[in-house]
Design a protein around this motif. Structure first.
Motif, mmCIF file in Angstrom:
data_model
loop_
_atom_site.group_PDB
_atom_site.id
_atom_site.type_symbol
_atom_site.label_atom_id
_atom_site.label_comp_id
_atom_site.label_asym_id
_atom_site.label_seq_id
_atom_site.Cartn_x
_atom_site.Cartn_y
_atom_site.Cartn_z
ATOM 1 N N ASP A 49 18.793 -19.614 -0.626
ATOM 2 C CA ASP A 49 18.748 -19.385 0.816
ATOM 3 C C ASP A 49 17.522 -18.567 1.201
ATOM 4 O O ASP A 49 16.901 -18.823 2.228
ATOM 5 C CB ASP A 49 20.013 -18.655 1.283
ATOM 6 N N ALA A 50 17.180 -17.579 0.389
ATOM 7 C CA ALA A 50 16.010 -16.763 0.681
ATOM 8 C C ALA A 50 14.736 -17.601 0.593
ATOM 9 O O ALA A 50 13.805 -17.398 1.364
ATOM 10 C CB ALA A 50 15.930 -15.589 -0.283
ATOM 11 N N ASP A 55 11.488 -16.313 6.768
ATOM 12 C CA ASP A 55 11.284 -15.546 7.998
ATOM 13 C C ASP A 55 12.462 -14.623 8.280
ATOM 14 O O ASP A 55 12.290 -13.527 8.819
ATOM 15 C CB ASP A 55 11.046 -16.487 9.182
ATOM 16 N N VAL A 56 13.671 -15.017 7.863
ATOM 17 C CA VAL A 56 14.840 -14.150 8.037
ATOM 18 C C VAL A 56 14.699 -12.916 7.157
ATOM 19 O O VAL A 56 14.970 -11.784 7.587
ATOM 20 C CB VAL A 56 16.133 -14.923 7.696
ATOM 21 N N VAL A 57 14.245 -13.110 5.936
ATOM 22 C CA VAL A 57 14.066 -11.994 5.013
ATOM 23 C C VAL A 57 12.987 -11.047 5.532
ATOM 24 O O VAL A 57 13.141 -9.825 5.497
ATOM 25 C CB VAL A 57 13.717 -12.517 3.604
ATOM 26 N N VAL A 58 11.911 -11.600 6.067
ATOM 27 C CA VAL A 58 10.820 -10.772 6.587
ATOM 28 C C VAL A 58 11.297 -9.954 7.775
ATOM 29 O O VAL A 58 11.025 -8.751 7.874
ATOM 30 C CB VAL A 58 9.609 -11.657 6.966
ATOM 31 N N ARG A 59 12.054 -10.602 8.681
ATOM 32 C CA ARG A 59 12.568 -9.859 9.848
ATOM 33 C C ARG A 59 13.522 -8.750 9.422
ATOM 34 O O ARG A 59 13.485 -7.644 9.967
ATOM 35 C CB ARG A 59 13.287 -10.818 10.808
ATOM 36 N N ARG A 60 14.359 -9.027 8.428
ATOM 37 C CA ARG A 60 15.300 -8.019 7.951
ATOM 38 C C ARG A 60 14.559 -6.843 7.337
ATOM 39 O O ARG A 60 14.904 -5.675 7.577
ATOM 40 C CB ARG A 60 16.239 -8.660 6.936
ATOM 41 N N GLN A 61 13.515 -7.117 6.570
ATOM 42 C CA GLN A 61 12.739 -6.040 5.956
ATOM 43 C C GLN A 61 11.984 -5.232 7.005
ATOM 44 O O GLN A 61 11.871 -4.008 6.899
ATOM 45 C CB GLN A 61 11.766 -6.609 4.926
ATOM 46 N N ALA A 65 12.445 -1.257 7.727
ATOM 47 C CA ALA A 65 11.309 -0.327 7.727
ATOM 48 C C ALA A 65 11.230 0.432 9.053
ATOM 49 O O ALA A 65 10.952 1.641 9.069
ATOM 50 C CB ALA A 65 10.014 -1.083 7.479
ATOM 51 N N ALA A 66 11.502 -0.247 10.163
ATOM 52 C CA ALA A 66 11.475 0.425 11.469
ATOM 53 C C ALA A 66 12.580 1.471 11.562
ATOM 54 O O ALA A 66 12.361 2.574 12.087
ATOM 55 C CB ALA A 66 11.618 -0.605 12.587
#
Length: 145
Positions: A49-50, A55-61, A65-66
């Protein structure tokens, strides 16, 4: 052939029930293991799935971080407030020590001067809020004798 049948017959007659119970236990154990493996989510589909949705993984990371950055900023702000309060307390203690030293140099009691300073601070705060009340005359709890 007869020797084998006699050996198997004697084995079953002596240990038949034990063999039957062992076979049933092994069967139940295999069933339970297969059910637990089927119900457990495998790590392999998660990795697939990853790979399918990076893009889902990038948004979650990025969100993680924020959030960490926000928490660190809050912690830094609290640390600055604490440091400022500590500086104010140190300054107040320093002023009290200077006042005590000056009163000792003048030959006055430094404890009395300290009490006067505290009363001035308290009276300044209480005078602005309320007028002090006089205490009514009360009988003492114990008799004079």
């Amino acid at each position: 052939l007869r020797l084998i049948s006699v050996a198997v017959g004697s084995l079953l007659s002596n240990y038949g029930w034990y063999i039957l119970l062992a076979v049933v236990a092994i069967y139940l154990l295999i069933q339970r293991i297969s059910q637990s493996l089927a119900s457990r989510p495998n790590s392999q589909p998660g990795a697939a799935d990853a790979a399918v949705e990076p893009d889902v993984v990038v948004r979650r990371q990025e969100a993680l971080a924020a959030a960490r950055l926000r928490m660190q900023e809050e912690l830094n702000a609290q640390a600055e407030i604490y440091k400022e309060k500590q500086r104010q307390l140190e300054e107040q203690k320093r002023r009290q020590k200077i006042a005590m030293w000056e009163s000792m140099q003048e030959g006055k009691s430094y404890k009395g001067n300290l009490r006067l300073n505290q009363q001035e601070v308290e009276s300044g705060a209480s005078a602005s809020s309320t007028v002090p009340k006089s205490k009514p005359n009360k009988k003492p709890l114990r008799g004079g004798g």
